[in-house]
Motif scaffolding. Structure first.
Motif: not given
Length: 256
Positions: A124-130, A132-138, A242-248
């Motif tokens: 749940m945390l993994m999918l939720g964070l990904k 939100q991260a994709v939505a936050a990128v330009s 993958e999640l680390a890449g999106w957050i970065a």
């Protein structure tokens, strides 16, 4: 079978094994195809990332849906294409390492097909964070970033296979369990490095270092706990990288 046909068969096998795409079976099957397919992990990312990017583009640019919804649809598409293969591995790792205190108990829990509390919370945390991260990128960066990070994150799985040994007696990754060496390992790294070029120039090195650091920490952790990797660990490494890449990417100013 000559070299290029053998490698083409390995690449085809990788896509067949790691996706749910309805591909025709190979005419001539060899056991070695699955082991050699490890060198083609990043190319599976091209397929999955391409599908995810296409769905995002259709949702955001053609239909005009908001970024958050387009991000969710893109994530759903990637899960459907892979049959949640990597996500399932991540959930199993959360359950095994969260509930087991010995190597034997960790491996026993990871073999259980049922999802426990640690696995449910983790996925749940993994999918939720990904999401939100994709939505936050330009929006200008999202399509290429989807392809890039799906490719690069699969290098993490290949690196685990290069530095560690398979420790489970059986499992879904047992047939392909091998330690990547030489040219095949270089091919995995070069493929991932090439995919980084799809990111903004200023983000390439920070994103690569972040993903590498997360992969290294995960590798050290599983080595200490169980002495090597399992198929579930390969999936978890891909998800974490993958999640680390999106957050970065978001942290570097890619936010909309």
């Amino acid at each position: 079978m000559n070299w290029w046909r053998r490698e083409a068969a390995a690449a085809w096998t990788a896509v067949m094994f790691f996706t749910r795409l309805p591909l025709p079976s190979l005419r001539h099957w060899e056991n070695g195809h699955l082991q050699r397919s490890a060198a083609w992990f990043p190319w599976v990312g091209v397929v999955v990332g391409g599908v995810a990017a296409a769905v995002w583009w259709l949702a955001a640019e053609v239909v005009g849906l908001p970024p958050l919804l387009a991000s969710g649809l893109s994530l759903a598409a990637s899960v459907l294409v892979t049959g949640a293969f990597h996500e399932d591995g991540f959930a199993d790792v959360c359950d095994g390492f969260g509930g087991g205190y010995t190597k034997e108990r960790v491996l026993e829990i990871m073999k259980d097909s049922r999802v426990g509390a640690f696995g449910a919370i983790g996925i749940m945390l993994m999918l939720g964070l990904k999401w939100q991260a994709v939505a936050a990128v330009s929006v200008a960066q999202v399509p290429l970033a989807l392809v890039s990070l799906h490719v690069v994150s699969r290098v993490a799985s290949g690196l685990l296979m290069a530095v560690q040994c398979y420790v489970a007696e059986e499992g879904k990754a047992k047939p392909l369990a091998t330690q990547l060496r030489g040219g095949r390992l270089i091919w995995v790294i070069v493929t991932g490095g090439a995919a980084l070029a799809l990111l903004p120039a200023g983000a390439v090195i920070p994103v690569a270092l972040t993903m590498a650091a997360v992969t290294a920490v995960f590798a050290l952790w599983i080595q200490r706990r169980i002495g090597g990797y399992t198929g579930d660990c390969l999936g978890a490494a891909q998800q974490l990288s993958e999640l680390a890449g999106w957050i970065a990417l978001v942290a570097l100013g890619g936010a909309a």
